[in-house]
Design a protein around this motif. Structure first.
Motif, PDB file in Angstrom:
ATOM      1  N   TYR A 267      -9.961  -6.330  -1.731  1.00 13.69           N
ATOM      2  CA  TYR A 267      -8.714  -6.599  -1.019  1.00 13.69           C
ATOM      3  C   TYR A 267      -7.593  -5.664  -1.461  1.00 13.69           C
ATOM      4  N   LEU A 268      -6.769  -5.326  -0.484  1.00 17.70           N
ATOM      5  CA  LEU A 268      -5.519  -4.612  -0.721  1.00 17.70           C
ATOM      6  C   LEU A 268      -4.388  -5.457  -0.159  1.00 17.70           C
ATOM      7  N   PHE A 269      -3.252  -5.427  -0.810  1.00 23.07           N
ATOM      8  CA  PHE A 269      -2.081  -6.109  -0.267  1.00 23.07           C
ATOM      9  C   PHE A 269      -0.869  -5.222  -0.479  1.00 23.07           C
ATOM     10  N   GLU A 270      -0.248  -4.847   0.619  1.00 24.02           N
ATOM     11  CA  GLU A 270       0.936  -3.972   0.579  1.00 24.02           C
ATOM     12  C   GLU A 270       0.690  -2.719  -0.263  1.00 24.02           C
ATOM     13  N   LEU A 294      -3.570  -9.875   3.910  1.00 26.80           N
ATOM     14  CA  LEU A 294      -4.476  -9.252   2.962  1.00 26.80           C
ATOM     15  C   LEU A 294      -5.384  -8.313   3.755  1.00 26.80           C
ATOM     16  N   THR A 295      -5.646  -7.130   3.234  1.00 25.25           N
ATOM     17  CA  THR A 295      -6.536  -6.191   3.907  1.00 25.25           C
ATOM     18  C   THR A 295      -7.889  -6.221   3.217  1.00 25.25           C
ATOM     19  N   LEU A 296      -8.907  -6.639   3.967  1.00 24.92           N
ATOM     20  CA  LEU A 296     -10.268  -6.719   3.441  1.00 24.92           C
ATOM     21  C   LEU A 296     -10.967  -5.387   3.671  1.00 24.92           C
ATOM     22  N   PHE A 297     -11.444  -4.776   2.576  1.00 24.74           N
ATOM     23  CA  PHE A 297     -12.132  -3.489   2.652  1.00 24.74           C
ATOM     24  C   PHE A 297     -13.607  -3.723   2.390  1.00 24.74           C
ATOM     25  N   SER A 298     -14.440  -3.338   3.353  1.00 18.84           N
ATOM     26  CA  SER A 298     -15.880  -3.542   3.216  1.00 18.84           C
ATOM     27  C   SER A 298     -16.592  -2.589   4.160  1.00 18.84           C
ATOM     28  N   THR A 299     -17.920  -2.603   4.109  1.00 16.80           N
ATOM     29  CA  THR A 299     -18.695  -1.818   5.067  1.00 16.80           C
ATOM     30  C   THR A 299     -19.060  -2.720   6.227  1.00 16.80           C
ATOM     31  N   GLY A 350      -2.902  -4.571  16.189  1.00 19.32           N
ATOM     32  CA  GLY A 350      -4.185  -4.221  15.584  1.00 19.32           C
ATOM     33  C   GLY A 350      -4.261  -2.753  15.212  1.00 19.32           C
ATOM     34  N   GLN A 351      -3.748  -1.882  16.100  1.00 22.22           N
ATOM     35  CA  GLN A 351      -3.728  -0.449  15.795  1.00 22.22           C
ATOM     36  C   GLN A 351      -2.848  -0.169  14.581  1.00 22.22           C
ATOM     37  N   GLU A 352      -1.697  -0.833  14.515  1.00 19.37           N
ATOM     38  CA  GLU A 352      -0.794  -0.651  13.380  1.00 19.37           C
ATOM     39  C   GLU A 352      -1.466  -1.071  12.074  1.00 19.37           C
ATOM     40  N   ARG A 356      -2.267   1.352   8.961  1.00 17.34           N
ATOM     41  CA  ARG A 356      -1.621   1.043   7.687  1.00 17.34           C
ATOM     42  C   ARG A 356      -2.657   0.786   6.595  1.00 17.34           C
ATOM     43  N   GLY A 357      -3.704   0.040   6.939  1.00 14.24           N
ATOM     44  CA  GLY A 357      -4.752  -0.231   5.959  1.00 14.24           C
ATOM     45  C   GLY A 357      -5.462   1.038   5.507  1.00 14.24           C
ATOM     46  N   LEU A 358      -5.757   1.933   6.460  1.00 14.90           N
ATOM     47  CA  LEU A 358      -6.394   3.195   6.099  1.00 14.90           C
ATOM     48  C   LEU A 358      -5.481   4.048   5.215  1.00 14.90           C
TER      49      LEU A 358
END
Length: 631
Positions: A267-270, A294-299, A350-352, A356-358
C-alpha cells in the motif's frame, strides 16, 4: 411533529437525479433512520403495516444533513412479536404476498399475519432506495398485471432479491444481486444483499425476525469505510470493516473484492509506503476518502470501472403530443443523463487516481535507485582506492617476491568485482533515466486530464434539458395546450432530443473512449513498472553479492598480507646477521618499504571490510519490502 419541508423519500426517488437509486452516503442515512424508527416501534410493541417511501418524510438538519422519519400511523396497531392480526392495510407494491393475495386479488384465505409483514415492506423500500425501481415488476407494471405480480413474489427462489417479466407472457427472470446501475459500492452491496434476501422471504417461518434484522443492519451501520484504489486493476473499492478489527481482517476483506492475496498486498498513501502489520488494529489505517484512498500495488490485469451504457436506458418520445407520456419520457432521458454525468466523473476520477498512483510508485522506485546507486558507488570507490596503490603493483612484479602471487590473484578478483559494481551503477543510472522519462509522460497525461471539459459540456446539456423537463412537468397538469403552446411543446421535444444526443456523444467520445485508451496505456505502464521493479531487485541482489564476495576476498587478502608481513620481519632479522647482498641489476623496494606498505594495505583492507559489511546491511533493508510475483 415538526414540519418536514423536503418532502418524502418517494419524492427524493422521483427526482431524475436519483432515477437509479440514492448515492451511497444518502442511502446509509435512510438505512440508519429507518432502522432507528422501526427499533423504536418494536420496543413499544407497534406494527406499522404501511411502510413505503411515501410514508418516510425527509427533514434537513441544522448542518444540512438529511433526517428521515417514519410517518402515517393510520394503519398501525399494537402487536407483540408472538401475536397475529387478520385485517389488511397497506400499499400493494409494498405488501407482503399473503396480504397482497387477500387485499388486491380478493382471494379468500384465513391466514393471520405477524409483525414480520413490516420486514417485507422494509425490504421493498430499501431495494427501491438503492436502485430507484421496485424489486418485483411484471410486464406492463405492478398495477396492470396483478396476477403475475403475485406469482413473482410467491415463486421467488431463496436468495433472490428481485424478479421481472421482460415481455408479455414471457418467463420470470430472477436477480440475486443489485443491478450494475446501482450507485452503492460492491463493499456495501455485499453487506446489504443477504439482508434483503432474508427479509424478502414469503414464508414467515423462513423470514428473519426483527432481532436478527436489527443485529445485521446495526453491524453495517457500525462499520467504517476504508477506500482502496487497486492501481493494477484501476478500480476503487469501499472496504467496510469494524474499527476494532485487525489489519489481517482488513486484508482478507480486500482479498474478497480484489482477489489479491494478503501476502501480495502493498500500500501507498499520499506518496508514502504503508507497512501494515496483520496483528495491529485497523484503527491505525490512515483516514481515507474516495479522492484520497489507500493505493493498493499488486500484479493484476487492468479491468477498469464496470458500468452500463446510459444510452441503453433512454426511452424515445412518441410522435404525437401526449403531455403525460412526454413528461415520463423526458424524466427517463434526464435520469439517464444524470447517470452519464456520474459515470463521466467516475471515469475522470479513475484516470486521475491511476496517474497519481503511478507517479507515487515512480517516486518510490527512484528513491530505491538512488539508495542502491549510492551503495554501489560507495563500494566501488573503496575497491578502487584499495586497488590503486602503486607501491603494491611495483612490489608484486619484482622477481624476488614471488610469494605475493596469491595476493595478486585475490587483488585481480577484487578488480573484477569492481567492474561488476561499475556495470551495476551504469545500469541503475539508465533505469533512473527511463523512470524520469515515464514520469514526464505521467505529468503530461495528468495535465490533459485536468484540462478535460467533458464534465462541463455534459452539465451544460443537462441544465438545458432540465429547464425543458420542468416545462413538461407543468404542462402535464393542464387539460390541454393551445395551438401555439403545442408548437412550442413540439419544438421543445426536438431540442430535448438533440441535447440528449449531444450529451451521449460527449460521454462516448470524450469520456468512455479516452478512459478506455487510458486503461490500455495504464496496462503498458504497469508492466514497465513491474519489470523495472524486478530488475532493480536483481541489480540490488548483484550489488549485495558483490559486497559479500568482496568482503570475503578482502579478509583472505588481509590474512595473506599479515602472513607476508610477518615473514618479511623474520627475513629482516636474519638479514641483519648475514653479509650484505650483492647489488641488484634493477632497483627494488627496500624491505622496510615493503613492510610499511603491507601494514598500510592490511589496515586499508580492514576498513574496506567494515564498509562492505555496512553496505550489505543497507541493501538488506532495501530488499525487505516483498515484491509481488511476476505477471
Amino acid at each position: 411533529m415538526e414540519y418536514c419541508s423536503s418532502g418524502s423519500l418517494l419524492s427524493v426517488l422521483e427526482s431524475p437525479e436519483n432515477a437509479f437509486g440514492l448515492p451511497e452516503d444518502e442511502f446509509l442515512v435512510v438505512l440508519r433512520c429507518v432502522v432507528a424508527g422501526m427499533n423504536h416501534l418494536r420496543e413499544n410493541g407497534i406494527v406499522h403495516r404501511d411502510i413505503k417511501p411515501g410514508n418516510i418524510m425527509r427533514l434537513v438538519g441544522e448542518e444540512g444533513q438529511s433526517i428521515y422519519k417514519l410517518t402515517d400511523f393510520g394503519a398501525a396497531r399494537e402487536l407483540d412479536d408472538d401475536e397475529k392480526f387478520v385485517s389488511v392495510y397497506g400499499t400493494e407494491e409494498y405488501l407482503h404476498p399473503d396480504m397482497y393475495e387477500r387485499a388486491v386479488l380478493r382471494k379468500p384465505q384465513q391466514k393471520a399475519f405477524g409483525v414480520t409483514v413490516d420486514l417485507w415492506s422494509i425490504g421493498v423500500t430499501l431495494y427501491h432506495a438503492a436502485t430507484g425501481s421496485l424489486p418485483f415488476i411484471p410486464f406492463g407494471g405492478p398495477r396492470r398485471n396483478k396476477e403475475i405480480m403475485h406469482r413473482i413474489t410467491t415463486e421467488k427462489p431463496a436468495g433472490a432479491i428481485a424478479g421481472a417479466q421482460r415481455r408479455e407472457n414471457g418467463p420470470l427472470e430472477w436477480s440475486y444481486t443489485l443491478p450494475i446501475t446501482c450507485q452503492l459500492s460492491l463493499g456495501l452491496q455485499s453487506q446489504l444483499v443477504p439482508i434483503l434476501a432474508n427479509i424478502l422471504e414469503v414464508e414467515q417461518a423462513k423470514c428473519w425476525g426483527f432481532d436478527q434484522f436489527f443485529a445485521e443492519t446495526s453491524d453495517i451501520l457500525q462499520r467504517v469505510v476504508v477506500h482502496v484504489f487497486s492501481l493494477s486493476q484501476a478500480v476503487l473499492h469501499h472496504i467496510y470493516i469494524h474499527a476494532h478489527n485487525t489489519i489481517a481482517i482488513f486484508q482478507e476483506a480486500v482479498h474478497k473484492q480484489t482477489s489479491v492475496a494478503p501476502r501480495h498486498q502493498e500500500y501507498l498513501f499520499e506518496g508514502h509506503l504503508c507497512v501494515l502489520e496483520p496483528s495491529v488494529s485497523a484503527q491505525h489505517i490512515a483516514h481515507t476518502t474516495a479522492s484520497s484512498p489507500l493505493t493498493l500495488f499488486s500484479t493484476a490485469i487492468p479491468k477498469g470501472l464496470a458500468f452500463r451504457d446510459p444510452a441503453l436506458d433512454i426511452p424515445k418520445f412518441v410522435p404525437k403530443v401526449d403531455l403525460q407520456a412526454d413528461y415520463n419520457t423526458a424524466k427517463g432521458v434526464l435520469g439517464a443523463g444524470y447517470q452519464a454525468l456520474r459515470l463521466a466523473r467516475a471515469l475522470l476520477d479513475g484516470q486521475e487516481l491511476m496517474l497519481r498512483g503511478l507517479h507515487w510508485v515512480m517516486e518510490v522506485l527512484q528513491a530505491t535507485c538512488r539508495r542502491t546507486l549510492e551503495v554501489a558507488r560507495t563500494s566501488l570507490l573503496y575497491l578502487s582506492s584499495s586497488l590503486g596503490t602503486e607501491r603494491f603493483s611495483s612490489v608484486a612484479g619484482t622477481p624476488e617476491i614471488q610469494e605475493l602471487k596469491a595476493a595478486a590473484e585475490l587483488r585481480s578478483r577484487l578488480r573484477t568485482l569492481a567492474e561488476v559494481l561499475s556495470r551495476c551503477s551504469q545500469n541503475i543510472t539508465e533505469t533512473q533515466e527511463s523512470l524520469s522519462s515515464l514520469s514526464r509522460e505521467l505529468v503530461k497525461s495528468r495535465d490533459q486530464v485536468h484540462e478535460d471539459r467533458s464534465i462541463q459540456q455534459i452539465q451544460c446539456c443537462l441544465d438545458k434539458m432540465n429547464f425543458i423537463y420542468k416545462q413538461f412537468k407543468k404542462s402535464r397538469m393542464r387539460p390541454g395546450l393551445g395551438y401555439n403552446e403545442e408548437q412550442i411543446h413540439k419544438l421543445d421535444k426536438v431540442n430535448f432530443s438533440h441535447l440528449a444526443k449531444r450529451l451521449l456523444q460527449v460521454f462516448q467520445e470524450e469520456c468512455v473512449q479516452k478512459y478506455q485508451a487510458s486503461l490500455v496505456t495504464h496496462g503498458k505502464r504497469m508492466r514497465v513498472v513491474h519489470e523495472t521493479r524486478n530488475h532493480l531487485r536483481l541489480v540490488g541482489c548483484s550489488v549485495a553479492a558483490c559486497n559479500t564476495e568482496a568482503q570475503g576476498v578482502q579478509e583472505s587478502l588481509s590474512k595473506l598480507l599479515e602472513e607476508l608481513s610477518h615473514q618479511l620481519l623474520q627475513d629482516r632479522a636474519k638479514g641483519a646477521q648475514a653479509s650484505p647482498p650483492p647489488i641488484a641489476p634493477y632497483p627494488s623496494p627496500t624491505r622496510k618499504d615493503l613492510l610499511l606498505h603491507m601494514q598500510e594495505l592490511c589496515e586499508g583492507m580492514k576498513l574496506l571490510a567494515s564498509d562492505l559489511l555496512d553496505n550489505n546491511r543497507i541493501i538488506e533493508r532495501l530488499n525487505r519490502v516483498p515484491a509481488p510475483p511476476d505477471v
